[in-house]
Design an enzyme around this catalytic site. Structure first.
Site: not given
Length: 285
Positions: A75, A139, A164
């Site tokens: 992607k 993602g 994070g």
């Protein structure tokens, strides 16, 4: 011998690595058949090192494809190689839908639209709330954060084991998005009207942690982007605690709509028969 309609009309693909388990050919094949359209849609596996060459063949017309869908792990590279990525793709840095138009390769990302369309279909009114909790910062969460923000949610809490990763998303998507460690989950759920699981917890029947959903508003919706199994352990827990749930299958179905319309010229409908077809395929494998 295949349907003669496959010989004519536009040809589209889904590519990834691996790709053999994709249900996209079933979805698009159903629409081509029910709409009586010429054309074909097939899985086309491309290894990462060959992807740039595949995109070049798409651009110069030698592939024979009018466009297609792109999945893991391509992607991000699809976005970078497209001539005309749209604003959604640009913010996400990833594209899942490609099409040729005016000799240029255009790109968009339909994951967020698939997510919101699924909720619109299965639980209308889900967007009347203003606070959402997104569990996971992988993602898949990017397009969902974008879509929820763009539907008007004022506060979006992203909770992740590695804070994070959640902070990276907050930095990307702006001041409405707040990053939290996993230990803060119960606290940030207070008063939220939408809970979204974007992690793989409970996928393929794996065990999932026990979650208390009661800090959510009484009419909060709980949804999961995982759709195998259809009712994940997290969804089962939420339902047992009295919350409406929405499974992740509709996201897969609805995200396919914009691409089909681009390649084949008609806007398809996600109906009960398509959902039943995909569920039957899931149960058979």
């Amino acid at each position: 011998m295949g349907d003669s309609r496959e010989t004519f009309g536009p040809k589209a693909f889904v590519t990834g690595f691996p790709i053999k388990h994709s249900r996209s050919p079933l979805i698009h094949g159903y629409w081509l058949k029910t709409l009586g359209l010429p054309g074909s849609y097939r899985a086309h596996e491309v290894a990462p090192e060959a992807f740039a060459d595949f995109i070049a063949s798409l651009k110069d017309g030698s592939s024979g494809f009018a466009g297609g869908n792109v999945t893991i792990p391509h992607k991000e590279l699809a976005f970078r190689l497209a001539d005309r990525p749209d604003a959604l793709s640009q913010e996400l840095g990833a594209s899942n839908t490609l099409w040729l138009e005016d000799d240029l390769l255009h790109a968009t990302n339909t994951d967020g639209r698939g997510f919101t369309a699924n909720l619109d279909e299965r639980h209308p009114g889900w967007d009347r709330h203003d606070t959402a909790v997104i569990f996971g910062a992988g993602g898949a969460s990017r397009a969902i954060i974008q879509a929820v923000r763009d539907r008007g949610f004022k506060t979006i809490h992203v909770v992740n084991r590695t804070v994070g990763r959640a902070r990276e998303l907050a930095d990307r998507f702006g001041p409405k998005v707040h990053a939290h460690p996993a230990g803060a989950l119960a606290e940030v759920m207070k008063g939220a009207g939408l809970f979204i699981n974007t992690t793989s917890l409970g996928m393929d029947g794996e065990a999932a942690p026990q979650l208390d959903f009661t800090p959510l508003t009484a009419d909060a919706v709980v949804t999961d982007i995982v759709y195998v199994p259809l009712k994940t352990p997290l969804l089962a827990q939420a339902q047992e605690q009295g919350f409406p749930i929405v499974d992740g299958l509709g996201m897969l179905l609805h995200q396919a709509v914009p691409g089909f319309e681009k390649w084949f010229g008609k806007r398809p409908v996600v109906d009960a028969a398509l959902r039943a077809l995909i569920i039957a395929d899931m149960e058979a494998h």
